[in-house]
Write an enzyme that holds these catalytic residues in place. Structure first.
Site, PDB file in Angstrom:
ATOM      1  N   LYS A  34     -47.493 -61.314  -1.780  1.00 18.10           N
ATOM      2  CA  LYS A  34     -47.265 -62.410  -0.832  1.00 18.10           C
ATOM      3  C   LYS A  34     -47.601 -61.948   0.584  1.00 18.10           C
ATOM      4  O   LYS A  34     -47.739 -60.751   0.827  1.00 18.10           O
ATOM      5  CB  LYS A  34     -45.806 -62.871  -0.930  1.00 18.10           C
ATOM      6  N   TYR A 251     -44.241 -53.010  32.677  1.00 17.87           N
ATOM      7  CA  TYR A 251     -43.477 -54.214  33.009  1.00 17.87           C
ATOM      8  C   TYR A 251     -41.983 -53.909  32.993  1.00 17.87           C
ATOM      9  O   TYR A 251     -41.484 -53.247  32.086  1.00 17.87           O
ATOM     10  CB  TYR A 251     -43.750 -55.314  31.988  1.00 17.87           C
TER      11      TYR A 251
HETATM   12  C1  LIG Z   1     -40.724 -60.102  -2.019  1.00 20.87           C
HETATM   13  C2  LIG Z   1     -40.148 -60.180  -3.364  1.00 20.87           C
HETATM   14  C3  LIG Z   1     -40.192 -59.075  -4.231  1.00 20.87           C
HETATM   15  C4  LIG Z   1     -40.671 -57.712  -3.817  1.00 20.87           C
HETATM   16  O1  LIG Z   1     -39.692 -57.074  -3.021  1.00 20.87           O
HETATM   17  P1  LIG Z   1     -39.900 -55.598  -2.452  1.00 20.87           P
HETATM   18  O2  LIG Z   1     -38.640 -55.278  -1.766  1.00 20.87           O
HETATM   19  O3  LIG Z   1     -41.050 -55.690  -1.485  1.00 20.87           O
HETATM   20  O4  LIG Z   1     -40.225 -54.727  -3.602  1.00 20.87           O
HETATM   21  C5  LIG Z   1     -39.748 -59.270  -5.528  1.00 20.87           C
HETATM   22  N1  LIG Z   1     -39.269 -60.465  -5.933  1.00 20.87           N
HETATM   23  C6  LIG Z   1     -39.202 -61.534  -5.117  1.00 20.87           C
HETATM   24  C7  LIG Z   1     -38.652 -62.814  -5.617  1.00 20.87           C
HETATM   25  C8  LIG Z   1     -39.622 -61.422  -3.799  1.00 20.87           C
HETATM   26  O5  LIG Z   1     -39.542 -62.485  -2.979  1.00 20.87           O
END
Ligand SMILES: *Cc1c(COP(=O)(O)O)cnc(C)c1O
Length: 352
Positions: A34, A251
């Site tokens: 994702k 800044y």
């Molecule tokens: C993002 C996600 C993962 C992976 O999690 P990590 O901590 O990056 O291994 C697994 N399952 C679901 C439903 C997620 O949203």
């Protein structure tokens, strides 16, 4: 010469991290890609992880891109569908859907022309993000098992504290309890659970962050877990300032030199995705550890060269990645590696 910032994406690190996941479990691996492969680039990550059993993401257009690029593995839509109009496309491209709400089951009912779908029924075991709470699971299972649009069902849940002291005992017990009556595949583990709790492995593990070479645990480094960073963000010093005692930097004049010192100005800022809030964040200058100082600006940040007399304009600066764990940088910004990876902006050239 172009502006010297770049993100090097190490495809062999992705492959190697997938092997680490494989060695840790006999479950099938659903690689979580994702957010554009956690900021590493969707298609290049998909290709580097081609030895995986499945891919999980959110966007149906991205899922279609994977199918059109020839990937045949299971592709799981982690939030499922949002309207019944998506169902024919989901069937056409043989995408697998998370079903997390009664509203989605109603959409399944409403769609007359859908083909057969594989679904992952999500159980809310305490995170209260997506899913059916345990008392609702039996009814949802019945509806899906009787549904003419449903082919195969997997039961899944997601842990809120697999990386924490709290662990997974409570949600695991809740999940096992509701899953007991059903002979269907199960999926529970994110990276942290995959690495720490074999009892959560089930039939499909869903690693994300570990594939990109970062540790899911605050107290354990990626290196200790045998993981290699897939993203190295680097740039160069483009100017040097010789400060006198009392001189201020950047800044808001957040840094004030207590004595004469040298600082370097690096071509990397928050418009590249470097967190503005990071203070005294670790960096490597020509392979030597130093720290940022002052406030990060849009296109530049400052590094301390007090202990690095050889550093000069053109010196290479590693912001995170190879030799500079991204988790350490994230900590100084009050965040986690995931957010830094995802925040890399489109203007940063990618080098493979
Ligand atoms: C993002 C996600 C993962 C992976 O999690 P990590 O901590 O990056 O291994 C697994 N399952 C679901 C439903 C997620 O949203």
């Amino acid at each position: 010469m172009a502006r010297p910032i770049q993100a090097h994406i190490d495809l062999s690190a992705l492959e190697s991290n997938l092997q680490v996941a494989r060695r840790a479990t006999s479950a099938r691996i659903m690689s979580v890609i994702k957010a554009d492969g956690y900021g590493h680039g969707l298609l290049r990550v998909t290709e580097a992880l081609a030895a995986t059993d499945g891919y999980a993401l959110l966007d149906i257009q991205d899922a279609i891109r994977l199918r059109e690029a020839g990937f045949r593995q299971t592709i799981l839509l982690l939030e499922g569908f949002f309207s019944a109009e998506e169902l024919p496309v989901i069937a056409e491209y043989d995408l697998t859907c998370v079903i997390h709400s009664a509203a989605q089951i109603a959409m399944l009912d409403a769609c007359q022309k859908n083909g057969k779908l594989d679904v992952w029924l999500k159980v809310n075991t305490g995170m209260n993000r997506l899913g059916f709470v345990p008392p609702q699971v039996a009814q949802a299972m019945d509806q899906l098992r009787r549904h003419r649009a449903v082919r195969d069902i997997t039961l899944m849940t997601h842990f809120a504290n697999a990386d924490q002291e709290r662990g997974i005992a409570e949600p695991l017990a809740l999940f096992n309890d509701v899953a007991t009556p059903y002979r269907v595949a199960r999926s529970l583990a994110n990276s942290a659970a995959l690495l720490r709790y074999p009892e959560t492995h089930g039939d499909w593990a869903r690693p994300g962050i570990m594939l990109y070479g970062a540790s899911p645990f605050a107290g354990v480094s990626a290196q200790q877990l045998g993981l290699k960073p897939a993203m190295t963000l680097s740039s160069r010093i483009i100017a040097i300032q010789e400060l006198r005692a009392g001189d201020e930097v950047g800044y808001g004049a957040l840094f004030r030199a207590g004595h004469a010192m040298r600082i370097g100005v690096v071509a990397c800022g928050y418009a590249d995705g470097y967190p503005r809030i990071a203070m005294n964040a670790p960096v490597l200058v020509d392979g030597q550890r130093s720290r940022t100082l002052g406030r990060v600006s849009m296109d530049m940040l400052y590094v301390d060269l007090s202990a690095l007399p050889q550093a000069e304009v053109g010196s290479r600066v590693v912001l995170w990645g190879e030799g500079m764990p991204i988790e350490e940088v994230a900590r100084t910004a009050g965040t986690i590696s995931y957010e830094l990876m995802c925040a890399l902006t489109a203007r940063v050239p990618i080098k493979l």
